[in-house]
Scaffold this motif. Structure first.
Motif, mmCIF file in Angstrom:
data_model
loop_
_atom_site.group_PDB
_atom_site.id
_atom_site.type_symbol
_atom_site.label_atom_id
_atom_site.label_comp_id
_atom_site.label_asym_id
_atom_site.label_seq_id
_atom_site.Cartn_x
_atom_site.Cartn_y
_atom_site.Cartn_z
ATOM 1 N N VAL A 211 -5.420 -26.370 -17.325
ATOM 2 C CA VAL A 211 -5.186 -26.174 -15.849
ATOM 3 C C VAL A 211 -5.991 -25.103 -15.000
ATOM 4 O O VAL A 211 -6.355 -25.323 -14.346
ATOM 5 N N ASN A 212 -5.312 -24.061 -15.570
ATOM 6 C CA ASN A 212 -5.976 -22.648 -15.054
ATOM 7 C C ASN A 212 -7.821 -22.628 -15.099
ATOM 8 O O ASN A 212 -8.200 -22.249 -13.857
ATOM 9 N N ALA A 213 -8.198 -23.195 -16.027
ATOM 10 C CA ALA A 213 -9.597 -23.320 -16.320
ATOM 11 C C ALA A 213 -10.181 -24.334 -15.118
ATOM 12 O O ALA A 213 -11.125 -24.108 -14.327
ATOM 13 N N ARG A 214 -9.573 -25.336 -14.807
ATOM 14 C CA ARG A 214 -10.009 -26.479 -13.838
ATOM 15 C C ARG A 214 -9.689 -25.696 -12.550
ATOM 16 O O ARG A 214 -10.874 -25.835 -11.536
ATOM 17 N N LEU A 215 -8.579 -25.037 -12.394
ATOM 18 C CA LEU A 215 -8.314 -24.348 -10.983
ATOM 19 C C LEU A 215 -9.417 -23.376 -10.695
ATOM 20 O O LEU A 215 -9.904 -23.189 -9.564
ATOM 21 N N ASP A 216 -9.760 -22.323 -11.902
ATOM 22 C CA ASP A 216 -10.606 -21.435 -11.559
ATOM 23 C C ASP A 216 -12.267 -22.201 -11.110
ATOM 24 O O ASP A 216 -13.048 -21.694 -10.241
ATOM 25 N N ASP B 12 -17.274 -35.210 -7.329
ATOM 26 C CA ASP B 12 -16.821 -34.830 -6.200
ATOM 27 C C ASP B 12 -17.387 -33.636 -5.481
ATOM 28 O O ASP B 12 -17.463 -33.509 -4.268
ATOM 29 N N PHE B 13 -17.654 -32.647 -6.284
ATOM 30 C CA PHE B 13 -18.228 -31.456 -5.744
ATOM 31 C C PHE B 13 -19.731 -31.730 -5.162
ATOM 32 O O PHE B 13 -19.964 -31.126 -3.867
ATOM 33 N N LEU B 14 -20.439 -32.440 -5.925
ATOM 34 C CA LEU B 14 -21.924 -32.981 -5.191
ATOM 35 C C LEU B 14 -21.660 -33.844 -4.092
ATOM 36 O O LEU B 14 -22.506 -33.519 -3.251
ATOM 37 N N TYR B 15 -20.725 -34.554 -3.883
ATOM 38 C CA TYR B 15 -20.414 -35.643 -2.980
ATOM 39 C C TYR B 15 -20.215 -34.539 -1.460
ATOM 40 O O TYR B 15 -20.787 -34.707 -0.592
ATOM 41 N N THR B 16 -19.366 -33.554 -1.709
ATOM 42 C CA THR B 16 -18.949 -32.674 -0.510
ATOM 43 C C THR B 16 -20.143 -31.616 -0.250
ATOM 44 O O THR B 16 -20.407 -31.611 0.874
ATOM 45 N N LEU B 17 -21.051 -31.218 -1.269
ATOM 46 C CA LEU B 17 -22.331 -30.597 -1.023
ATOM 47 C C LEU B 17 -23.086 -31.491 -0.349
ATOM 48 O O LEU B 17 -23.985 -30.974 0.651
ATOM 49 N N LYS C 234 -12.516 -25.089 -9.682
ATOM 50 C CA LYS C 234 -12.382 -25.518 -8.406
ATOM 51 C C LYS C 234 -12.551 -24.399 -7.376
ATOM 52 O O LYS C 234 -13.459 -24.636 -6.351
ATOM 53 N N ILE C 235 -12.320 -23.218 -7.863
ATOM 54 C CA ILE C 235 -12.228 -22.142 -6.860
ATOM 55 C C ILE C 235 -13.584 -21.676 -6.802
ATOM 56 O O ILE C 235 -14.331 -21.515 -5.699
ATOM 57 N N GLN C 236 -14.417 -21.633 -8.056
ATOM 58 C CA GLN C 236 -15.831 -21.320 -7.909
ATOM 59 C C GLN C 236 -16.524 -22.362 -7.148
ATOM 60 O O GLN C 236 -17.526 -22.066 -6.492
ATOM 61 N N GLU C 237 -16.198 -23.666 -7.196
ATOM 62 C CA GLU C 237 -17.027 -24.637 -6.566
ATOM 63 C C GLU C 237 -16.512 -24.497 -5.006
ATOM 64 O O GLU C 237 -17.660 -24.653 -4.060
ATOM 65 N N LEU C 238 -15.619 -24.174 -4.655
ATOM 66 C CA LEU C 238 -15.105 -24.015 -3.190
ATOM 67 C C LEU C 238 -15.853 -22.830 -2.638
ATOM 68 O O LEU C 238 -16.413 -22.876 -1.475
ATOM 69 N N ASN C 239 -15.922 -21.609 -3.669
ATOM 70 C CA ASN C 239 -16.679 -20.449 -2.917
ATOM 71 C C ASN C 239 -18.088 -20.823 -2.634
ATOM 72 O O ASN C 239 -18.774 -20.508 -2.013
#
Length: 588
Positions: A183-188, A320-325, A190-195
């Protein structure tokens, strides 16, 4: 003492000895269980816990094989680790229906009732010990035969069962820890993707230049997804055009399919998509995923993604990341189309003039006069100076470095980054003999001295004029063409990631031997992506045809002919990017 008393005495002594032996064995087992318990409770690492569960009894009882299977829900069990067997079995999932909930020997069960037994009998597994916690099966330990050839006795099975009971809580803790770590890895991530989205978003919002937005989107795709094969379609003025294309030279999608693409509102992978005419056509072009680009709830662009460098599939989170980008980029593109005007261009004129002077200073003033080769290059600058660069560097009497590059961005920052590339090549050309290692060092230098949004596509190699060989590396650049004597073409694409993306990246190299009248034609995307008044791109097929039909030209004639062909194709349309061409030709 008479005989009867003596026999009674001996009998009592024997019983006491057996009891003492049993007590001693129990004490040893308790001591071993205590040590194992300490080992298991000293770690939250599931792999370490499971290794101790296998290795401790295997060493004590001299067992030749061990398997630990982790319960993955329902009847599914996954081979988590093993000892004494091939490691390619790790990760294999097996359905174990009607699994007994107490230790059992494989010989006690019937194959007809437990069809999964055949999998284990082929590896000579003898004993199974379930690991349970509060009536829930956490996993299963399976052991092979003992090296001394004896069967498992009841006390040994009880000992292994005790280990399983002791281990249950540790395994449960390890599973929870692994889940938390996951979960932490996925959160990390996600944070990297958000950054990343935040950083790219700032860049997108800071420009009204559609070309730069396209490149930012492209570098986002390449940098985050390890991807160098994609096409970006956008709809502008009711016309679908190719905004960016990498490694899809023959992408030809029919008008009907394009219209269907622009009706898609959610990203998906072709692997999970329903079978229909559109998806069949996309699969035929080696498309792996489709991501729509929305603005005001309408699909205004489409990303078609090819296979990644890592060969990994696209996850839902990545889509989802690519969709937002893509949505961010689409909004920025529409703003760029609306607000690009002459005032903005005028503000950039002075900076671009300085950048052009820097760029001109970096390009070679003359080309070497070689007996067996001709090398020539040309750069036609656009009004908005790009980051194109090429060079010919003499290493020694027999070897020359010939290179071409395209730096992300425009203006002074791009020109300064170009000077960085040239300085690195000059400094390392006489120190590093292997060209792939030289490129790797240049990559580390660029990565250490630039921000995360700056990248360089690079192609270069060592031309040995004695052996007539060319040893090259392609770092994410448009693959040059090797025009052979029979007019056939071969692209030069061995290499790796573009420069500056990440440090310590290995690069492949390839050495080719050139025959008389053969050429290597290098170019930047300003050639193949040049657009005419109809907003059509020059593209690779047009360039390939020119090279094949005019193969007899000298290196100088070939560069000038290509450059002029691109200018003629553009017509009255403004030149949007630098046009750079470098040609190596074998003379005799």
């Amino acid at each position: 003492m008479d005989d009867f008393e003596k026999r009674e005495h001996d009998k009592q002594a024997l019983i006491k000895g057996e009891v003492q032996d049993d007590v001693d064995r129990k004490l040893l087992e308790l001591s071993a269980l205590f040590e194992i318990s300490q080992l298991l409770n000293s770690s939250l690492n599931l792999t370490s816990i499971v290794d101790n569960i296998l290795l401790s009894p295997m060493g004590r009882m001299m067992i030749n094989k061990g398997i630990f299977l982790l319960h993955r829900g329902d009847d599914q069990y996954e081979i988590f680790t093993l000892k004494g067997l091939a490691r390619d079995l790790i990760g294999k999932k097996i359905a174990l229906s009607e699994l007994p909930l107490k230790p059992f020997l494989i010989e006690e069960l019937k194959d007809s009732q437990y069809p999964w037994l055949s999998f284990f009998t082929q590896f000579d597994i003898k004993l199974f010990v379930p690991i349970m916690l509060r009536n829930d099966v956490l996993g299963l330990v399976a052991f092979g035969k003992k090296l001394i050839g004896k069967n498992y006795i009841e006390s040994e099975i009880e000992f292994l069962s005790s280990i399983a009971n002791i281990a249950a809580t540790s395994i449960q803790n390890g599973i929870v820890f692994e889940e938390l770590r996951s979960v932490n890895a996925r959160l990390d991530k996600k944070i990297q993707e958000l950054n990343t989205l935040f950083d790219i978003g700032k860049e997108l919002n800071a420009t009204l230049e559609s070309g730069k937005i396209a490149r930012l989107l492209s570098y986002g795709l390449m940098g985050e997804m390890m991807l160098n094969k994609f096409v970006i379609f956008v709809r502008r003025h009711d016309t679908v055009q190719t905004l960016e294309k990498r490694s899809f030279p023959n992408m030809d999608i029919g008008e009907t399919s394009l219209e269907l693409l622009f009706k898609i509102t959610q990203p998906y992978t072709l692997e999970d998509a329903e079978t229909n005419k559109l998806n069949s056509e996309l699969s035929g072009h080696d498309v792996m995923a489709v991501v729509p680009m929305l603005s005001q709830d309408r699909t205004k662009g489409i990303l078609l993604l090819g296979q990644r460098i890592s060969k990994k599939t696209y996850t839902k989170e990545e889509l989802d990341f690519l969709y937002t980008l893509g949505n961010q980029a689409m909004i920025s593109l529409e703003n760029a189309w609306l607000f690009e005007d002459s005032l903005e261009r005028k503000r950039l004129e002075e900076e671009l003039l300085v950048a052009r002077n820097i760029q001109i200073g970096l390009l070679p003033e003359f080309f070497p006069d070689l007996e067996t080769f001709e090398v020539y290059g040309v750069n036609i600058s656009s009004k908005q100076v790009g980051g194109d660069y090429f060079d010919v560097i003499k290493v020694d009497a027999e070897n020359y470095i010939v290179a071409i590059a395209d730096v992300s961005g425009k203006g002074i920052p791009a020109s300064l980054l170009m000077s960085n590339v040239q300085a690195s090549l000059l400094a390392l050309s006489t120190e590093v003999k292997a060209f792939d290692q030289l490129v790797a060092k240049v990559n580390n230098i660029i990565h250490a001295n630039t921000t995360s949004d700056k990248f360089i596509t690079f192609f270069g190699g060592i031309l040995n004029i004695k052996d007539r060989t060319f040893t090259y590396v392609n770092a994410g650049h448009n693959p040059p063409y090797w025009v052979k004597a029979d007019r056939s073409l071969q692209t030069l694409d061995k290499g790796g990631l573009l420069l500056g993306l990440m440090p310590d990246v290995p690069y492949e190299f390839e050495t080719i031997r050139l025959q008389p009248n053969e050429k290597i034609v290098m170019f930047t995307d300003g050639v193949t992506e040049a657009m005419n008044e109809k907003e059509e791109q020059f593209e690779e097929p047009r360039l390939e045809k020119l090279l094949q039909t005019h193969s007899g030209l000298s290196a100088k004639e070939c560069t000038e002919f290509i450059a002029q062909a691109v200018k003629d194709f553009e017509g009255n349309a403004p030149q949007s990017d630098d046009i750079t061409v470098v040609v190596i030709k074998t003379l005799k």
